[in-house]
Design a protein around this motif. Structure first.
Motif, short mmCIF file in Angstrom:
data_model
loop_
_atom_site.label_atom_id
_atom_site.label_comp_id
_atom_site.label_asym_id
_atom_site.label_seq_id
_atom_site.Cartn_x
_atom_site.Cartn_y
_atom_site.Cartn_z
N GLY A 259 6.13 5.55 5.02
CA GLY A 259 4.73 5.67 4.73
C GLY A 259 3.84 4.66 5.96
O GLY A 259 4.31 4.46 7.14
N VAL A 260 2.59 4.30 5.51
CA VAL A 260 1.78 3.63 6.64
C VAL A 260 1.42 2.31 6.07
O VAL A 260 0.93 2.13 4.76
CB VAL A 260 0.55 4.40 6.86
CG1 VAL A 260 -0.30 3.56 7.67
CG2 VAL A 260 0.91 5.83 7.75
N ILE A 261 1.44 1.32 6.63
CA ILE A 261 1.16 -0.12 6.15
C ILE A 261 -0.49 -0.15 6.14
O ILE A 261 -1.14 0.24 6.83
CB ILE A 261 1.49 -1.20 7.39
CG1 ILE A 261 3.23 -1.02 7.29
CG2 ILE A 261 1.15 -2.53 6.67
CD1 ILE A 261 3.92 -1.48 6.00
N VAL A 281 2.48 -0.01 1.11
CA VAL A 281 2.87 1.15 2.05
C VAL A 281 2.44 2.53 1.41
O VAL A 281 2.59 2.49 0.38
CB VAL A 281 4.38 1.18 1.96
CG1 VAL A 281 4.95 2.15 2.90
CG2 VAL A 281 4.94 -0.32 2.57
N VAL A 282 1.57 3.18 2.16
CA VAL A 282 1.12 4.34 1.56
C VAL A 282 1.77 5.47 2.14
O VAL A 282 2.13 5.81 3.26
CB VAL A 282 -0.41 4.53 2.16
CG1 VAL A 282 -0.86 6.22 1.66
CG2 VAL A 282 -1.29 3.47 1.69
N PRO A 283 2.84 6.35 0.88
CA PRO A 283 3.68 7.41 1.46
C PRO A 283 2.90 8.60 1.75
O PRO A 283 2.63 9.32 0.83
CB PRO A 283 4.53 7.47 0.00
CG PRO A 283 3.40 6.99 -0.93
CD PRO A 283 2.40 5.99 -0.36
N VAL A 284 2.28 8.76 2.95
CA VAL A 284 1.64 9.72 3.29
C VAL A 284 2.30 11.10 3.21
O VAL A 284 1.52 12.32 3.12
CB VAL A 284 1.27 9.57 4.78
CG1 VAL A 284 -0.05 8.65 5.00
CG2 VAL A 284 2.46 9.39 5.68
N ASN A 285 3.65 10.93 2.99
CA ASN A 285 4.26 12.59 2.87
C ASN A 285 4.48 13.05 1.27
O ASN A 285 4.84 13.91 1.05
CB ASN A 285 5.67 12.67 3.39
CG ASN A 285 6.65 11.38 2.99
OD1 ASN A 285 6.20 10.32 2.34
ND2 ASN A 285 7.91 11.50 3.12
#
Length: 386
Positions: A259-261, A281-285
């Motif tokens: 993801g993205v912090i 943490v953002v799991p963009v997938n």
């Protein structure tokens, strides 16, 4: 000149009359045309609603949502190093930050020493079992020796009793002197004392044997059915060592998912406690869309139906394909901090909206990543039988 001036109003009056006549002649066709146009628009709308509009429902009240992963240290300590920052992409297992591990190393060393001590104590207990068993066996052998001494003392007592009785019987006849009778009496007294002493020694030996055997049994009970791997004190020491090792490993914090912090809240030198949120943490997938449809649009919506979604971020050039995976348990108003109270005299009906979750294609998300909170336009295909 006066005649020309007087003729002008007459001409104007005739022109106005002719215009009025023309307007009246055109009014009816215009009204008919207007009516036909209204009917045509209505018919087109009806046809659209029946053949096109009823095939799908759409809304622009939709937003990107995701299940974020909170990064929380599972042990306390001072932040020694931070290797990521906000907006930085990370992979699962990637190192995020480290905590100072001095205390954890000390605890680990203490746990290792505790395990070694427990193993030595267990070996000592096994050796004590053997020693106590040998002592119990020795005590049992002392019983036999004490019985032999008691038998000897009883034999001496019987002989002393016989000698005394014989001399006592001859004392009246003068065949035995008073001195011999006194000596026989003393010998009998000594023999009786020796027999009593031998009996006490036998009782003591038997008691000692019983006590020694009980001690052996008590010691054996602590280690019965156990080995150097299964002994309770050793297992406890191993558990403490495992906990200390785990705490030491937890000073190194890694990303739980790809993801993205976002929302990094720690700095080097800061003391963090167990369970405090260090970053997200953002799991963009694995993002999805919450589309808020009006309640009168959902009559034919079912889980599994196909949906198309367009993002304001990319525009109409990028279309995401997904499917309906579920409905919210209630409207947004129902779960608000202060729910609306409709049982009032000035109640006004308001069309409610219900969140519908739309799952997106992971491949399309990978090609065109989204972010949580972006606006979307969603359309659900009602012709899908699911």
């Amino acid at each position: 000149m006066s005649n020309e001036v007087q003729d002008l109003p007459a001409d104007d009056a005739n022109g106005a009359g002719e215009a009025s006549v023309i307007d009246q002649k055109r009014r009816k066709p215009l009204l008919i045309g207007l009516a036909v146009a209204v009917l045509a628009v209505g018919a087109l709308y009806f046809l659209y609603d029946v053949f096109i509009g009823s095939r799908s429902v759409s809304t622009d009240n939709a937003y990107v949502v995701g299940d974020t992963a909170q990064v929380t240290p599972l042990t306390s300590g001072q932040v020694a190093e931070v290797l990521v920052t906000d907006t930085q992409p990370v992979k699962k297992g990637q190192l995020l930050f480290r905590l100072d591990d001095t205390d954890q190393k000390i605890a680990f060393a203490q746990a290792e020493a505790g395990l070694a001590y427990a193993q030595r104590r267990y070996a000592q207990s096994i050796a004590n079992n053997s020693a106590l068993g040998a002592a119990a066996d020795a005590s049992a052998q002392q019983i036999a020796s004490a019985k032999a001494r008691l038998a000897s003392a009883n034999a001496s007592l019987a002989k002393a009793q016989a000698d005394y009785k014989r001399r006592a019987a001859l004392a009246n006849s003068g065949a035995v002197s008073a001195e011999e009778l006194a000596a026989a009496r003393e010998a009998l007294t000594s023999a009786q004392a020796a027999a009593s002493q031998a009996k006490a020694a036998l009782d003591e030996a038997q008691s000692n044997a019983v006590s020694a055997r009980k001690k052996e049994q008590a010691s054996v009970a602590l280690t019965s059915g156990t080995t150097n791997e299964t002994a309770p004190e050793i297992r406890l020491a191993k558990a403490r060592l495992a906990q200390a090792k785990l705490d030491l490993q937890r000073t190194v914090v890694r990303a739980p998912v790809d993801g993205v912090i976002a929302k990094r809240s720690i700095q080097v030198g800061q003391k963090v406690e167990t369970g405090s949120v260090a970053m997200i943490v953002v799991p963009v997938n694995r993002l999805y869309v919450n589309a808020n449809f009006k309640e009168d649009q959902l009559g034919k919506v079912r889980s599994g139906q196909k949906a198309t979604v367009v993002s304001d971020f990319y525009g109409s050039d990028v279309t995401y394909h997904g499917k309906v995976v579920g409905f919210s348990g209630g409207t947004g108003a129902a779960f608000s901090l202060i729910p609306a109270q409709n049982a009032t005299g000035n109640w006004i009906k308001v069309v409610q909206r219900l969140p519908v979750r739309i799952e997106l294609d992971p491949k399309e998300l990978e090609e065109h990543p989204l972010r949580i909170g972006l606006s979307m336009e969603a359309e659900i295909d009602l012709t899908d039988p699911k």
